[in-house]
Design a protein around this motif. Structure first.
Motif, PDB file in Angstrom:
ATOM      1  N   ARG A 129     -11.842  -5.298  10.129  1.00 25.85           N
ATOM      2  CA  ARG A 129     -11.157  -5.614   8.867  1.00 25.85           C
ATOM      3  C   ARG A 129      -9.674  -5.868   9.108  1.00 25.85           C
ATOM      4  NH1 ARG A 129      -8.961  -7.537   5.562  1.00 25.85           N
ATOM      5  NH2 ARG A 129      -8.542  -6.950   3.429  1.00 25.85           N
ATOM      6  N   ILE A 130      -9.074  -5.091   9.971  1.00 25.97           N
ATOM      7  CA  ILE A 130      -7.646  -5.240  10.262  1.00 25.97           C
ATOM      8  C   ILE A 130      -7.374  -6.548  10.995  1.00 25.97           C
ATOM      9  CG2 ILE A 130      -5.753  -4.263  11.624  1.00 25.97           C
ATOM     10  CD1 ILE A 130      -6.881  -1.517  10.867  1.00 25.97           C
ATOM     11  N   ARG A 131      -8.290  -6.939  11.864  1.00 29.54           N
ATOM     12  CA  ARG A 131      -8.112  -8.212  12.578  1.00 29.54           C
ATOM     13  C   ARG A 131      -8.140  -9.401  11.632  1.00 29.54           C
ATOM     14  NH1 ARG A 131     -11.318  -5.646  16.579  1.00 29.54           N
ATOM     15  NH2 ARG A 131     -13.215  -6.523  15.708  1.00 29.54           N
ATOM     16  N   ARG A 132      -8.870  -9.283  10.515  1.00 28.63           N
ATOM     17  CA  ARG A 132      -8.965 -10.390   9.553  1.00 28.63           C
ATOM     18  C   ARG A 132      -7.733 -10.536   8.681  1.00 28.63           C
ATOM     19  NH1 ARG A 132     -14.318  -8.397   9.026  1.00 28.63           N
ATOM     20  NH2 ARG A 132     -13.784  -7.370   7.073  1.00 28.63           N
ATOM     21  N   GLY A 133      -6.953  -9.469   8.525  1.00 29.49           N
ATOM     22  CA  GLY A 133      -5.765  -9.565   7.681  1.00 29.49           C
ATOM     23  C   GLY A 133      -5.301  -8.202   7.222  1.00 29.49           C
ATOM     24  N   PRO A 134      -4.482  -8.167   6.191  1.00 31.23           N
ATOM     25  CA  PRO A 134      -3.959  -6.891   5.691  1.00 31.23           C
ATOM     26  C   PRO A 134      -5.078  -5.971   5.222  1.00 31.23           C
ATOM     27  CG  PRO A 134      -2.799  -8.732   4.699  1.00 31.23           C
ATOM     28  CD  PRO A 134      -3.953  -9.305   5.444  1.00 31.23           C
ATOM     29  N   ALA A 135      -4.869  -4.670   5.370  1.00 30.28           N
ATOM     30  CA  ALA A 135      -5.858  -3.667   4.971  1.00 30.28           C
ATOM     31  C   ALA A 135      -5.131  -2.470   4.371  1.00 30.28           C
ATOM     32  CB  ALA A 135      -6.683  -3.244   6.177  1.00 30.28           C
ATOM     33  N   THR A 136      -5.886  -1.602   3.738  1.00 30.89           N
ATOM     34  CA  THR A 136      -5.296  -0.407   3.150  1.00 30.89           C
ATOM     35  C   THR A 136      -4.841   0.539   4.262  1.00 30.89           C
ATOM     36  OG1 THR A 136      -7.409   0.745   3.049  1.00 30.89           O
ATOM     37  CG2 THR A 136      -6.793  -0.569   1.118  1.00 30.89           C
ATOM     38  N   LEU A 137      -3.994   1.471   3.919  1.00 35.18           N
ATOM     39  CA  LEU A 137      -3.495   2.421   4.908  1.00 35.18           C
ATOM     40  C   LEU A 137      -4.617   3.313   5.435  1.00 35.18           C
ATOM     41  CD1 LEU A 137      -0.093   3.427   3.305  1.00 35.18           C
ATOM     42  CD2 LEU A 137      -0.471   1.990   5.307  1.00 35.18           C
ATOM     43  N   ALA A 138      -5.575   3.646   4.581  1.00 39.34           N
ATOM     44  CA  ALA A 138      -6.708   4.449   5.032  1.00 39.34           C
ATOM     45  C   ALA A 138      -7.533   3.684   6.059  1.00 39.34           C
ATOM     46  CB  ALA A 138      -7.570   4.859   3.849  1.00 39.34           C
ATOM     47  N   THR A 139      -7.705   2.391   5.860  1.00 43.91           N
ATOM     48  CA  THR A 139      -8.440   1.570   6.814  1.00 43.91           C
ATOM     49  C   THR A 139      -7.720   1.536   8.154  1.00 43.91           C
ATOM     50  OG1 THR A 139      -9.293   0.209   5.003  1.00 43.91           O
ATOM     51  CG2 THR A 139      -9.441  -0.707   7.213  1.00 43.91           C
ATOM     52  N   HIS A 140      -6.409   1.413   8.127  1.00 46.94           N
ATOM     53  CA  HIS A 140      -5.627   1.446   9.363  1.00 46.94           C
ATOM     54  C   HIS A 140      -5.820   2.787  10.079  1.00 46.94           C
ATOM     55  CE1 HIS A 140      -3.306  -2.297   9.305  1.00 46.94           C
ATOM     56  NE2 HIS A 140      -3.276  -2.164   7.987  1.00 46.94           N
ATOM     57  N   ALA A 141      -5.834   3.876   9.323  1.00 47.36           N
ATOM     58  CA  ALA A 141      -5.993   5.201   9.923  1.00 47.36           C
ATOM     59  C   ALA A 141      -7.396   5.383  10.506  1.00 47.36           C
ATOM     60  CB  ALA A 141      -5.706   6.286   8.886  1.00 47.36           C
ATOM     61  N   ILE A 142      -8.406   4.872   9.831  1.00 48.27           N
ATOM     62  CA  ILE A 142      -9.776   4.949  10.349  1.00 48.27           C
ATOM     63  C   ILE A 142      -9.887   4.140  11.632  1.00 48.27           C
ATOM     64  CG2 ILE A 142     -12.176   4.290   9.910  1.00 48.27           C
ATOM     65  CD1 ILE A 142     -11.632   4.981   6.935  1.00 48.27           C
ATOM     66  N   ALA A 143      -9.260   2.978  11.653  1.00 55.78           N
ATOM     67  CA  ALA A 143      -9.283   2.145  12.855  1.00 55.78           C
ATOM     68  C   ALA A 143      -8.560   2.825  14.020  1.00 55.78           C
ATOM     69  CB  ALA A 143      -8.641   0.792  12.566  1.00 55.78           C
TER      70      ALA A 143
END
Length: 111
Positions: free
Chosen positions: A24-38
Motif C-alpha cells: 500500500r505504501i509503495r502505491r502512494g500515501p497511506a495512513t500513519l497506522a499503515t506505515h507503522a504496520i509496514a
C-alpha cells in the motif's frame, strides 16, 4: 485449537498484514497506522505509534492528504501521509519502548 497451530497462524497473519501495508505504501500515501504496520508492528501497537506520530505532526505543522477509508461498508475520513512526510515526523518522535524505537528507525529509513 492446538497452541502451536495458533502461533503459526498468528505469525502468518502478521506477515500478511505487513506485506499488504508495504504494498500500500509503495502505491502512494497511506495512513500513519499503515506505515507503522509496514515497519513491523502489530495492529494494536501501530495504533499507539500512529497516535504519537499525529501529535508530532501537529508540532511540526506537517499536513497530510485528507481521504476516505471504508471498513465494513462504512466510510470515514482519514489522513494519508507520504513516506517523506513520515520520515520528517519521525525526527520529533521519541519512543521509549524498544519495539517502537526499532519501528521509528525503520520509518525514518523508509523515505
Amino acid at each position: 485449537m492446538i497452541r502451536s497451530n495458533r502461533i503459526r497462524r498468528a505469525t502468518v497473519k502478521a506477515r500478511r498484514a505487513q506485506s499488504a501495508a508495504q504494498a500500500r505504501i509503495r502505491r502512494g500515501p497511506a495512513t500513519l497506522a499503515t506505515h507503522a504496520i509496514a515497519a513491523g508492528l502489530g495492529v494494536r501497537e501501530a495504533r499507539t505509534v500512529a497516535s504519537s506520530l499525529r501529535k508530532a505532526a501537529a508540532k511540526l505543522g506537517v499536513v497530510g492528504q485528507t481521504g476516505v477509508a471504508y471498513r465494513k461498508g462504512q466510510a470515514r475520513t482519514c489522513v494519508r501521509w507520504s513516506r517523506a512526510q513520515v520520515a520528517v515526523i519521525v525526527t520529533v518522535y521519541r519512543p521509549r519502548k524498544p519495539a517502537y524505537r526499532l519501528a521509528a528507525s525503520r520509518l525514518a529509513l523508509a523515505a
